[in-house]
Each structure stands twice: as structure tokens, then as C-alpha cells.
Write an enzyme that holds these catalytic residues in place. Structure first.
Site, short mmCIF file in Angstrom:
data_model
loop_
_atom_site.label_atom_id
_atom_site.label_comp_id
_atom_site.label_asym_id
_atom_site.label_seq_id
_atom_site.Cartn_x
_atom_site.Cartn_y
_atom_site.Cartn_z
CB THR A 31 -25.32 64.25 -18.39
OG1 THR A 31 -25.72 65.15 -17.42
CG2 THR A 31 -24.74 65.25 -19.79
CB CYS B 124 -38.91 52.79 -11.46
SG CYS B 124 -38.10 53.01 -10.05
CD GLN C 228 -38.23 49.80 -5.12
OE1 GLN C 228 -39.25 49.89 -4.32
NE2 GLN C 228 -37.99 50.68 -5.96
CG HIS D 210 -37.91 48.14 -9.38
ND1 HIS D 210 -36.42 47.83 -9.44
CD2 HIS D 210 -38.29 49.50 -9.36
CE1 HIS D 210 -36.19 49.09 -9.17
NE2 HIS D 210 -37.16 49.99 -9.26
CG ASN E 42 -35.28 49.23 -12.37
OD1 ASN E 42 -35.09 48.17 -12.74
ND2 ASN E 42 -34.30 50.27 -12.19
#
Lengths: 351, 351, 351, 351
Positions: free
Chosen positions: D12, D148, D175, D243, D328
Site C-alpha cells: 500500500t 535512490c 532530490q 534526482h 528516483n
């Protein structure tokens, strides 16, 4: 003059922080105690708080120990920035314990004997306090200020209702992020976006119901709503502070565009002679440029306490339309409560 | 099948770029020539253009030499993304020279014999072309699509007018940045801000007047506006694409909320059986969540050609209110013109 | 005390507006005349200007008639916010006509006899004026302040160079929108985006070359650059005001993290005793929280004239790293020029 | 071909949602079960999830009942998008129960026998699984993908290290918001702002340590870090996805700018011949325009799986500098885990 000593409920939240900031150099009031949830109680205020304002925490407050929100606070009255979830019960306890509670929370606003007050609009609603005190069985009581979107809207429509008897008001809001508190709106939800139906539409209803109570009257020991048809649609936009509202109105009596603008420009308030420290002069500014008001350019006028209205033009559906802007965290929250306290002080209801 | 060859006027601008992108894999049309201002004419398209889309320039177009916007272009018809300042005269010249001109520009929209067409709404307005051709004295002609804000609004109100005879429509817009073209809105103006009264209010009037023409009828050789009272207030918000509009309506006949939603949900279009390549199915989507539509979540539905409407609720001033969202650069500009061309092709007006 | 009378060149632009605002209540200087391009000359200042600041235009200036940028202006010296394209020639004319020109423009910054001055860093570079006056053949002259990104960077690296002899400085900037002037960056370019290589990399080179000149010395009638290796990479981010820079340095002598922080915290300036009205105290603030400085929270410190540096930590490649923030339109432009003028006044170079 | 059946842990959350979306039409894998926290377990997936993607929930998944994150899931292997707080224990339990766990969580990345894999860079690190299985005492095991920010950086520096033996890498990141998950960054914190030192600097360390492990080798039953000096400074900017990183490098052997660009442009991967469905071709794109890459324009290249590098230029402090951009949430999270699973499938480690 000795200053009244103020307790701040919900002192670590955004509204509480705003109250503390606005009271930093207040001529009548000073913060004597800060109270918050049990999580924060017992801690140093500076440590308990994620301070989000550009100005630093006022020195004396930074060093205070946060108290629990219970009766027995060391103060002359309390200002409450509590979240609605806890405000209802906590504020009632405080009032029962004999304190005047001036609150920004929504819980008590629509109660039958609780004044919902904007000093420049309906100061006489404080007359309801006699009845309220009897109900509570205390010399303490609760006074509320409106939702941050209702407050800007009420000014121009009060001015027009007074002159031309309003029949209908239609408002569409574009509201700032700070209205949702902190952390509030997730950045992923608002970047490159608009969010409709704030609070699942609950915000729409607050604007509609609160406005009618404020514009109504206290008589025969009850509030009678103003007989105006209202419709509100709310939206959150990517703006830090400042709620912008697009308003259309239908008048009960005929008036020219110039007369409508004059009614706004010439609005005078029953508290003008009271010289309340936080009351801006003028309280309502009519802008003539069609692309004003704008949130960033106009929200800080009158130290964030002025209401800025744009030029009036004919509406093809109702009679006239215009925009209104107010600073939601100052005029619409912390400043609203403080101005109410100032009014109450002048009326000897506190102090 | 041999594709029709399309000339793009204003090919280096944002609308022109959108047209080129949408035509990249079109089953009926292909770009045969690109034309732009004298500054760009003679250059390679890739060099002359500040391409602003995430997808690359379609290869064949990238290598084309930009032509001046003059008659004699090598194509079967033209799509125009010219700015209004030059569109009026240039498009008329093209039509006089015998070309079909399908344009997004505003210059000719309100002319007495120029169709302002949304295929799903008023395809029969193309009947005005007979008269127009006579005036121009050519087999060439001009067909226009509406302003990017009018186009989203017209769908639900057409659906409601058809069923319940609308008396009044009140709309407040929150429009995306790309609606202003490039460079368009300065970042310093829109960061932490909302800009009211787009085009100094000119946008409000376009929405009001264009909607009434589209919803009106062509009969006895003239356009008769729909007899609806209209009021529009426009705003620019910090969103890239997708115009959101808050709409209130007054019906001529009584209807329940459910009937109003059904009228929107069950909207069918006279072109459904034409199978136009750019026509989304369904063209109008009724969302049931109160916080929809949202620009970022809903603008790309139906490849940017669908109209997304939020749930209907009672309006305290008029009868009902709801929100509508459409992609302003696709459904509201480049895609609108291409869909018009597809309709015209099916009706043998081009090709 | 009679105030010196200042002429503002480029008065209608953003830097010029900033100068006018900052001089509104200046104790030593007052605006006596405003000059701008021929488009604006002859008009009333309020009408000629698209004023973009939240505070209103100072009353006396609003009513002035804009003059052309030519010698003969009614003033004791000029502050120039001219765009670089016209600054070079216009400012030289003014200097030849005998006026002191204190400019934010980049045209003359790297000239062999033009001081590039930050009062707290290299006030002695004003010694170059003797040579410059001879070249120009006038008692007039030109003094420049640095690029808005160089100015923040120079403070901490000057402090470190003074104590530890810097060998290398590596900086990556995240710069605010207002650094590009108005209209500047298109909103469509920056929404949901970062733009690298400002001015196609020209900004990188300005930071590198200007910093070395400022940190260098004026001796034997020439500027000798500081012998430091420099590398700059610039980016535009979606922030209104405040340039944030991520800096790594290599020291010539060994030092602990604490010593490096102390060098920044204890920085003192040769102008501290001059009590210049626009000089903040302290001029450089060392923050201890790892997530500071931040543009919105820290740009206005010291009325926008302070430099805010974050905590120092070890760099795995060079020796130490930290962040620095400065307000690009105040400390980095209008305020920088005014502070230079204050220094020059104290040194009897103007007035 | 019968598809492998995948269980999604943390289904989820945002990473889990991304995995479900990317697997919608996957040729080898299909989602057979979704698991999440006890709050969600037992509910219908569509109801338990606040779906944040523009595309709808894939139909079969929407109707699944969310399972608790316990062994016994109905699947051939699991993909984990669990938050780090619960990942460590849950994933270990799954592995002990015999399942292959391919995870995006950070908990196990730096363990002595856990492969931290980017298929195009270090597929041989999977050799560590033999040792890991012994430790766990199961045929199940855990494979991780990097943070990431590390993932984009590693591509160009792997290419350069392979050719020129890197000595030092300095990186400053800008980012995107989605890197913080949902609700993640508060809109009030990021509007008109940049936030330095993500995760209080924890993100800096992840980039430094993970990159060295990935670029290192597995030999003699242990991971040996690459002998490169690393320095990272991280920042959150107001961008939805993508990013951007500003990188400077010092080479061990001399090379011209052209040679450095060629090393990036000509990078080939050991998995090119494996034809993994999610592997982009080319995996690394060298842009020649100095103002690229940009988050909005370049993040979706190669379906969000390509790494985009800007032009290389000389660095005044180290040797060369350039920028790198990667998506990312796709290449840096959900897509990274899926690509790892594809590699493992080809290597017969799953299935």
C-alpha cells in the site's frame, strides 16, 4: 500599566506559535504560561516546539516550561489554538474553572450561546455571554473567532448587507497551505496541482454557516441568522499564506457599481474609537487594479490584519462580483483571537 | 490510404508544437510543411524551435525548412497555432487562396459566419461555411475552436442545457500556466501566488461570449446565442497543465441531483458514430470523489481529450454546483483543432 | 546633516527598485533623481515602473519624472542597477563627466583598475581608484560589487583563507529566481524542475573569477588574484529569494573542525568600527543545526545583509564542507551597492 | 509461458504501488498477492490504499485482499517496498521461510553477505548469496538495490572507474519530493525553499557507503569496497520526481574531456545480452546541451529507467565535472527491484 497575563493553550502548534509571536511586544497582554498536550508538558518550550516562523521564539517564552492543558494555569485569561479534536472539552473545563477562553478552535463556534465574533462586525454578540455563563455555571466563558476563510468574506458582505440588504452570496475560495496547519498538506499532493473540497467539503459548510451567524443578530437570548442565501466552494492552492476568494452577490436593493465600491471603501467599524492595538486602519482596503488582490502582494497589508478587496464589476448572473484577500494565519487565526481579547478588555470582560 | 497533407501555421510556437506532436502517428493526416514568422522562415525546424515537450521532435518535421506564412504552402489544408496578433490577416489570406484553415487563434471566433466548433457539441455550426465562402469569395474558409477555458465548461453545461434548459451559469476558473504560452507567466509572479483576472479580464469575456455562441444555433444564416446568463471570473494558478473550473448552474426545469449527474454521465455526442481518431470514449467522465477532479491526476485522461467532471451538489444560491477539468493545451488547443479537422474530413469539407 | 543626493540609473528595473526601497529611510543618502531607458524617460516614475515589491513606492520617488541615462543628472553620485548590455558605455560616460558611479552591473567588474568591493572583505581595493581616475581622465570613477552568487561565497572563504590559507574551493549553487531579474525565468521552465548551468555556464565563471579578484590584493598598481583553485556549478531552483551554496574547501594548513567553525564565527571585518548604516552585526552567522541555512528561513536575517553559514563537517574529498546562504537581491545586489557607497562616503570618496 | 507469481510486501506504500504499476503488463512476472501492515490486512487493496499514481490501480490487484506480512504468502518470490523500520525483521523471516526477497528497503544493504545490486554494474555480487543462504539456513535469501540517490551516481562513476581508475568523487544532490515517500515532505517546508541535509545527513552517508560497496568486489567471501574517496551533500528541492546530482571526479590516470565523455557514452553493461524486459537501451544517455539534464525533461527517458548525464567539463579543483539525473521512484526504487528480479530470474535464482 500592568499587563494582563495570558495563558496559551496549544502553544506548540502553528496557531499557538502565531499568538506568541503577535504578543511579543503587545501593549496590554503578555504571555505568562504556555500549555500543550501531555507529550510536550514538562518540557522547555523551545525544545518542545518545532518553531516554524522566520522570527525567533521570544526569549521569555523560549525558556518557559510547557504546562498540561488543565485548570490552574497561572494567567488572567487564555488564548486557545487547540486543535478541534481536543478543544471542546478542554476549553469547557477552563471556562468552568472561571477563566475567559478566547479561542480559534471550531468546536464551540456554532453553539447557541457562544459568541462568534469579529470586533469590527458584530461586537454586540458578546451580549450572549450572560446566558452562556449561566449555562456553564461559572464566571468563565468562551468566545470564538471564525474559520480563516469566513473571516475575509464577512467584511465586504457585511458592508454591502448594511447598505443594500444582501439576498445571496456565492464564493469560490483559493486557500493557502498554512490554513491546514503543520505538517498539513503533503508537498506531493499540491505540487503542480489544486486540491478541491477542503476537508471533504466541511470547509464549504463552515463558511456558509459561520458567515450567517456573524451577520445575524443576538436578540431575545438567541442568535438569528442573517437571511442570506450562501454557497461556498473551496480549494487549496500552492500558496504559503493568504486566502483569495472570488465573490458574487445579489443585492436586495438596487445600487450602481460606484455605490457598491463606495460601501466597501467607506466601511466604518463600531470599534474604530476603541483604538484596539491590533486593529488596522483602515480595516478594509479597496484596490482599483483589476489584477489585485494577490496573495503574495497583499497578504501583509495592515500587518496582516487588513482585508483587501479588488475592484467591483457587474456579474452576469447575480448583481456584482469582486475578490477578497485576507491573511489566514494572522487575521484568520492568531490575530483574530487577540483582537477579540482586546475588544473584551476594552469592554471589561477580561482583566 | 493516402494521408492528407497538413501545413502548420505558427509551427514554432507552443500550440504549433502540440499539433506536430499529436499528428506524429495520426492515421489520416501528416505534416507536410511548417510555417512561422519571418524570423524563423528559412531555418531548419529543429534549429528554429525552442521545443518544450518531453517527447522529441518527430524526425521528418525536425528536418523540414520553415516556410513563411504565405499562400502557396505545400499542403491539403492548414492547422493554425498563430498568435492572435497575426492570425486574423494571415488566416484570411490563406482562406482567400483556397485553403481550409482550422485554427486555434481567437481572431475569427466571434465573426458572424465563422463556425466556433466543438465536434461533440455543435458540429452543425459548420453549416455556416456556405455563407462564409461566399463572403470570402473562395472555396477556402476558416473554422475555429474555442478558448481553452470555454471548452471544458461547455461540455457539462451543454449536457444540462439539453435536458433542463439552463438559465444561468456562474464559473470561477483556476487555470494552468501553459495557457499563457511561452515564455508566458514570469516565475516571480506566480511563485507563492495566484494571479486574478487573466488578460485583464479579457479571458472572462471570452468564456462568456464563446460559450453562448457554441451553445446557440445556426439558423436563417446567422448564429443565435443560447439565452443563458453567464458570469466568469478567471485566475492563474501554479499548475503546469489543466484548467480547473468551479461551476454553479440554474436550471430552467426542476431536476434532482441524481438527474443532473445522470445527464452528465449519459451525455452522448452526435459524432460518436463517426469514430474520429482523436475523440475520447467516453468524452465526459463523471467522478464520484468529492476531491476530484484535480489537475495533475485527471488532465491526461482520454489522452488529454476527456472532460472530467466532479460530483454534483446542491448550490445554496443557484441550483447545483460541480467542478470541471480539461487539459488546456490538448483538448483546449492543439487537440481541439485536430479534432475539428477530423470532423471536417468525415464531412468531406477537407480532403 | 544634509543628505547626499543620489541618482539611480536603471531605476525602473528590479535592482533599481531595490535601491530605491533600501534608501527610503537612509540616514546619509536620499534619492534625488531617477534615470532609465529612453522608453521610460519623461514619464512619471510610478507610471513607468512595474513595481514588484510588497512595500509601496516611496512617495517622493513615485512622483519624480524619469530622466534619460545621460550626464547632467541632478545628484552627488549615482547608484547603477543598469543591465549589463548598456551599463558599460553609460557608466563610463557618467564617470567621465565627473560622477562617482557605484554599480551592480557586471561590465566593469574584472577591469584592471576597477575595484570589485565587498566592504567587509577588501575595502583597500578602493586604492585602485587613483589609477582608474587617471585612465578615465576625470574625478569621476566606477566602483563595482560582485555577482550575487560570488558575494555569499566570499565571506566564509575569506575567513578561512585568512586563517588557514585556502588551496581549493568547490561550490555548487542553488540560486533563487529573482537573481535572473524580471521577467527572468519562465514559470513553465521552473515548475517541477531545476535548471542547470545558469547563463549557459557564464555564471559559473563569474563566481570563479570574481571571487579570486576579491580575495586577491591590489599592489604595485595591479590586482593579483588569490592563488586558490576554484570550481563552480550553478543551478536555478524554484525559490523566490536567497542563494544557497554547498561548499567544500581544502586548507593550506591543518585545522580541526572546531577551528574552522571558530574562524567563521569569529570573523571580524575591517569596517566594524565605521558603523556603516547598512552593515549587519554580526555580518556572518554560524548556524549549528545541520538542516540550516534554508532560503526561506534565513534570507532575511540582518535585514537581508547577513551571511548565514551552516555547520562545518569533514569532506571525504577535500577537507571540510558547509553551506552558505545570502539574500541575492539585497546583500547580492541593491544592498551591496549601497554598502559600497557608505564605505566610500566614510572614506571621503563621495560627498 | 507461465508467469512467476510475485508477492508485494508493503503493497500500500508508494514503492509498493510503483511495483504494482510496473508489473501490470510484465512479460515474466505477475502480482499474485499483496501484503501490508496489520492496519491494512484483511481489507480490499483498493480500499486499503491511498493510490497516488495518475494511472488507475490494475484491476486484478484492486480486488485482492491485503495479507499480513508473514511467511505463507501465495507467491514464487517477494518484492519488498517495506519501510526500513519494519523491513529488517520481516524480510529476514521471509527469507528464513524459504522465499527469495528482492527489496528496496535499506535495512540489509550494507550487511556482509547481502548483495547490493545494480544489474548493469555489479551482477556478480549475487555470488554472495551462497554464503548468505548458509547464514540464514534456508534456500531463501535477500537481495537489495541501492538508495535512490546512489543509483544514478553509480552509473557514470562506474564507467569512469572502469577506464580511468577513479580517485575521488564529490557529489551535491538536488532530490525530488517523492524520494521522501508519502506524505513525506510538508508543503509548508518546501514552498519557496530548499531543505539541506536529507535525513539529517543520513542520506549523505548512504550515498557514500553504498556507492563504494557497489563499485567494489566480492572476493574471498567478502565485499571489498572500491578505494575511492567520496563526499556527498544532499538537498531536497521542489520537484516531484527526478534526482539531479552535480558531480566532480578525480581520475587515477590522465584523460581528455573527450575521452571522459566517450567512456560515458560508450558504456556497455554485462547484462546487455540478457534482454531483461525493464533494462533500457541505452542505459546511459550523454546529453550535449549544457543545460541538461533537467528533472522534468529527462526523468522519463527509457521509461524512467535510463540514466541521463550532461556534458563533461573541466573542474578547477578535481579533474572533471558533470551532472547526472535519474528517476528516483522508477530507476531508484520500484524499477530497480524489478530489474534485479529479472536478472535473478535469468540467472535461475528465482523461478
Amino acid at each position: 500599566m500592568k499587563k494582563l497575563r495570558v495563558g496559551i493553550l496549544g502553544a506548540t502548534g502553528t496557531v499557538g506559535q502565531g499568538m506568541i509571536q503577535l504578543l511579543e511586544r503587545h501593549p496590554w497582554f503578555e504571555v505568562s504560561t504556555v500549555a500543550a498536550s501531555d507529550n510536550s508538558a514538562g518540557k522547555n518550550y523551545a525544545q518542545a516546539t518545532r518553531w516554524g516562523l522566520e522570527t525567533p521564539i521570544p526569549e521569555p517564552v523560549a525558556r518557559m516550561t510547557v504546562q498540561p492543558c488543565q485548570p490552574g494555569l497561572d494567567c488572567d485569561f487564555v488564548l486557545s489554538g487547540l486543535p478541534s479534536s481536543v478543544a471542546e472539552e478542554t476549553e469547557l473545563q477552563m471556562a468552568k474553572a472561571g477563566l475567559a477562553v478566547v479561542t480559534n478552535a471550531g468546536s464551540h463556534r456554532m453553539k447557541a450561546d457562544v459568541p462568534l465574533v469579529i470586533p469590527e462586525i458584530n461586537p454586540d454578540h458578546l451580549d450572549a455571554l450572560d446566558l452562556q455563563k449561566k449555562r456553564i455555571g461559572s464566571r468563565g466563558f468562551i468566545v470564538t473567532n471564525p474559520n480563516c476563510s469566513a473571516i475575509g468574506l464577512v467584511f465586504p458582505i457585511a458592508a454591502l448587507d448594511r447598505k443594500f440588504k444582501l439576498e445571496a452570496v456565492h464564493v469560490v475560495t483559493m486557500q493557502a497551505l498554512s490554513g491546514a496547519g503543520y505538517p498539513g498538506v503533503a508537498s506531493l499532493d499540491i505540487i503542480d496541482n489544486v486540491l478541491p473540497a477542503i476537508d471533504m467539503g466541511g470547509e464549504d459548510r463552515k463558511i456558509e454557516t459561520e458567515s450567517l451567524k456573524i451577520l445575524g443578530r443576538w436578540r431575545d437570548n438567541q442568535f438569528v441568522n442573517a437571511p442570506i442565501r450562501m454557497s461556498a466552494m473551496t480549494h487549496r492552492v500552492n500558496v504559503r499564506d493568504g486566502h483569495l476568494e472570488a465573490v458574487s452577490v445579489k443585492l436586495g436593493t438596487k445600487a450602481s457599481r460606484e455605490q457598491v465600491e463606495a460601501a466597501i471603501r467607506d466601511f466604518t467599524s463600531p470599534i474604530d474609537e476603541l483604538a484596539l492595538p491590533s486593529a488596522p486602519k483602515p480595516v478594509m482596503i479597496l484596490e482599483s487594479h483589476v489584477q489585485r488582490p494577490q496573495p503574495r502582494l497583499d497578504r501583509d497589508r495592515g500587518q496582516g490584519m487588513a482585508i483587501v478587496v479588488g475592484p467591483v464589476s457587474a456579474c452576469g448572473v447575480l448583481d456584482y462580483k469582486f475578490r477578497v484577500l485576507s491573511h489566514n494565519t494572522i487575521r484568520g487565526a492568531a490575530g483574530a483571537a487577540i483582537l477579540n481579547a482586546e475588544l473584551m478588555y476594552r469592554k471589561s470582560l477580561i482583566g
